[in-house]
Scaffold this motif. Sequence first.
Motif, PDB file in Angstrom:
ATOM      1  N   TRP A 192       0.930  -1.136   0.001  1.00 17.50           N
ATOM      2  CA  TRP A 192      -0.017   0.062   0.022  1.00 17.50           C
ATOM      3  C   TRP A 192       0.967   1.108   0.161  1.00 17.50           C
ATOM      4  CZ3 TRP A 192      -4.729  -0.612  -1.198  1.00 17.50           C
ATOM      5  CH2 TRP A 192      -5.426  -1.942  -0.520  1.00 17.50           C
ATOM      6  N   THR A 221       0.435  -5.985   1.975  1.00 19.72           N
ATOM      7  CA  THR A 221      -0.872  -6.704   1.957  1.00 19.72           C
ATOM      8  C   THR A 221      -0.884  -7.600   0.774  1.00 19.72           C
ATOM      9  OG1 THR A 221      -3.441  -6.421   2.207  1.00 19.72           O
ATOM     10  CG2 THR A 221      -2.201  -5.084   0.340  1.00 19.72           C
ATOM     11  N   LEU A 243      -4.338  -9.579  -1.620  1.00 20.75           N
ATOM     12  CA  LEU A 243      -5.615  -9.844  -1.696  1.00 20.75           C
ATOM     13  C   LEU A 243      -5.844 -10.703  -2.838  1.00 20.75           C
ATOM     14  CD1 LEU A 243      -7.006  -6.113  -1.786  1.00 20.75           C
ATOM     15  CD2 LEU A 243      -7.082  -7.714   0.320  1.00 20.75           C
ATOM     16  N   GLN A 272      -8.151 -12.245  -6.176  1.00 23.02           N
ATOM     17  CA  GLN A 272      -8.458 -11.436  -7.674  1.00 23.02           C
ATOM     18  C   GLN A 272      -9.792 -12.263  -7.928  1.00 23.02           C
ATOM     19  OE1 GLN A 272      -5.470 -10.678 -10.448  1.00 23.02           O
ATOM     20  NE2 GLN A 272      -4.651  -8.878  -8.664  1.00 23.02           N
ATOM     21  N   ARG A 326     -11.852  -3.051  -7.249  1.00 24.58           N
ATOM     22  CA  ARG A 326     -12.150  -2.668  -5.511  1.00 24.58           C
ATOM     23  C   ARG A 326     -10.998  -1.824  -5.230  1.00 24.58           C
ATOM     24  NH1 ARG A 326     -11.645  -7.746  -1.797  1.00 24.58           N
ATOM     25  NH2 ARG A 326      -9.979  -8.981  -3.082  1.00 24.58           N
ATOM     26  N   THR A 327      -9.624  -2.154  -5.555  1.00 25.88           N
ATOM     27  CA  THR A 327      -8.488  -1.347  -5.026  1.00 25.88           C
ATOM     28  C   THR A 327      -8.214  -0.264  -5.775  1.00 25.88           C
ATOM     29  OG1 THR A 327      -7.492  -3.625  -4.501  1.00 25.88           O
ATOM     30  CG2 THR A 327      -5.967  -1.686  -4.618  1.00 25.88           C
ATOM     31  N   TYR A 328      -8.832   0.422  -6.682  1.00 27.93           N
ATOM     32  CA  TYR A 328      -8.417   1.339  -7.453  1.00 27.93           C
ATOM     33  C   TYR A 328      -9.396   2.378  -7.828  1.00 27.93           C
ATOM     34  CZ  TYR A 328      -4.552  -1.611  -7.972  1.00 27.93           C
ATOM     35  OH  TYR A 328      -3.535  -2.883  -7.917  1.00 27.93           O
ATOM     36  N   TRP A 358      -9.473  -3.644   2.893  1.00 25.66           N
ATOM     37  CA  TRP A 358      -9.541  -4.353   1.746  1.00 25.66           C
ATOM     38  C   TRP A 358     -10.137  -3.460   0.533  1.00 25.66           C
ATOM     39  CZ3 TRP A 358      -6.629  -7.746   3.447  1.00 25.66           C
ATOM     40  CH2 TRP A 358      -6.949  -8.084   5.054  1.00 25.66           C
ATOM     41  N   ASN A 359     -10.437  -2.105   0.710  1.00 20.96           N
ATOM     42  CA  ASN A 359     -10.760  -1.446  -0.306  1.00 20.96           C
ATOM     43  C   ASN A 359      -9.622  -0.760  -0.785  1.00 20.96           C
ATOM     44  OD1 ASN A 359     -10.561   0.564   1.581  1.00 20.96           O
ATOM     45  ND2 ASN A 359     -12.696   0.661   1.890  1.00 20.96           N
ATOM     46  N   ASN A 360      -9.969   0.713  -1.505  1.00 20.99           N
ATOM     47  CA  ASN A 360      -9.070   1.518  -1.909  1.00 20.99           C
ATOM     48  C   ASN A 360      -8.516   2.274  -0.762  1.00 20.99           C
ATOM     49  OD1 ASN A 360      -7.618   3.625  -3.302  1.00 20.99           O
ATOM     50  ND2 ASN A 360      -9.085   4.056  -4.516  1.00 20.99           N
ATOM     51  N   GLU A 407      -5.347   3.096  -0.219  1.00 18.52           N
ATOM     52  CA  GLU A 407      -4.175   3.882  -0.656  1.00 18.52           C
ATOM     53  C   GLU A 407      -4.550   5.422  -0.979  1.00 18.52           C
ATOM     54  OE1 GLU A 407      -5.292   2.407  -4.800  1.00 18.52           O
ATOM     55  OE2 GLU A 407      -5.442   1.581  -2.718  1.00 18.52           O
TER      56      GLU A 407
END
Length: 519
Positions: free
Chosen positions: A281, A411, A413, A415, A425-427, A438-440, A442
């Motif tokens: 992250w 971290t 996760l 896919q 979900r990360t971006y 577990w989400n965005n 950053e």
Amino acid sequence: MKKRLIQAVLAAAIPLASINVQAADPVYGGTMDVVVQPEPPSLMIGLYSNAPTQQVAGNIYEGLLRYDKDLNPQPLLATSWDTSEDGKTWTFHLKHGVTWHDGKPFTSADVVFSVDKFLRQTNARLRQSLQYVDSITAPDDYTVVFQLKQPFGPFIGLFETGTMPMIPKHIYEGTDYKTNPANHHPIGTGPFKFAEWKKGSYIHAVKNENYHVKGLPYLDDIYWHVIPDAASRSVAYETGKIDVLPGGSVENFDIPRLTALDNSCSTSDGWEYFSPHAWLWINNRNYPMSDKRFRQAIMYAMDRDFAKNALWNGYGKVAKGPVGSKTNFFNKDLPDYEYNPKKAKALLKEMGYDGTPVRLLPMPYGETWQRWAEAIRQNLAEVGIKTDMVSSDVAGWNQKISDWDFDLSFTYLYQYGDPALGVSRTYVSSNIAKGSPWNNAEGYSDPEVDKLFAEAATAYPDSKRQELYNEVQAKLVEDVPVAWLLELEFPTIYNCNVHNLIDSAIGVNDAFGTAWIEK
């Protein structure tokens, strides 16, 4: 209706997407002893989706489909499926003669109840995908029709046991799902039936003599052993008490010794659906991480090949970007961030980096992760980035990420086979919210990326999705919102007398229906 996908009847000779060639004829009988770590909180897979629950309960419950190691859908409780020309109507044809473990017939009514009632309420991840589904109907006992509001590319990837398990309507309808007594004695359609759970010791399942696939399973029963201490798990395998160590059961540095034992085999197969992706992250909100050149410098500074070879014993693959190479719509033509300290220093000089130290939060999952943090700390120091290591336990780590109280943090996760299910979900900026690791987390935000992910999720056909995902992957690799590390592999270690153990993209989570022991 136009037939697009496989139409196949489950035949006795190829009942479960098996792709392993056997050296000898399968043998009936025997007990399989397996480690489960940690002990699952429950075996009711419709309520609990954590890894140990799926590992055990995936052999008791079933979904409509399985997926091979290339993520191709394979028949299971559904024998065939059709989709309309516009991709909005999906019709599944169910297998006849399937019964629940209590002898009641499995029908389309169970499918409608499982998906439209039970799982809509209990499974948050599936519920997000079901927002694209307008209706689920059963025109007869062996046909189920899913009517989508619009085409949804990853729809066909939702039907594995852990994501969409079939739940017996006759047991759960009209009850409080969380307190139903059947949660303590799970009833599925799978190759094994629940027998006993001795808390802190073992979970026992026995052969389903009425399994709907003729000739299976081969095993008489399975014991999943609860052994809290990692060293004791290794000893149990060495002494022959345990036949199978699922991925992640032992410390990483013990793997070379255990795989070198006589009659010890291992495989990294069986993680294709999950495709665990590790990264750092990077808190994009704060200087110096807010400068794209600083984030790029981190990528060039890290010796990821060293991490793969020295810390992960050669298992895994250096990540090219946000989508794993085993996940659908991976762009293999992305440029590489090779290990290049000189380029990292040049980027830091160009941006005028003033030497501000950053906080590095290791992942509190064992010694391997701590060693990895030390290696990256050294990599960063060599290009002029000072890091202050911040130690934490699991709860503290979760809290710091959730509160955005970090600069860099490890971290990984899953896919789930498709970028719409486990990558976007990360971006996407709509997923920036305090309270979850577990989400965005950053804080990356770009309207173009949001638009591309939204369009790609519902584009039709797959060739259009590939174009859009290629574009968004290239954009993210340029921006480096997180620092991608490795596509992780957690090898499963097992006695070589065990055959046909991993034959699907979810590995040991549904492995034992076709496994057998050579005597």
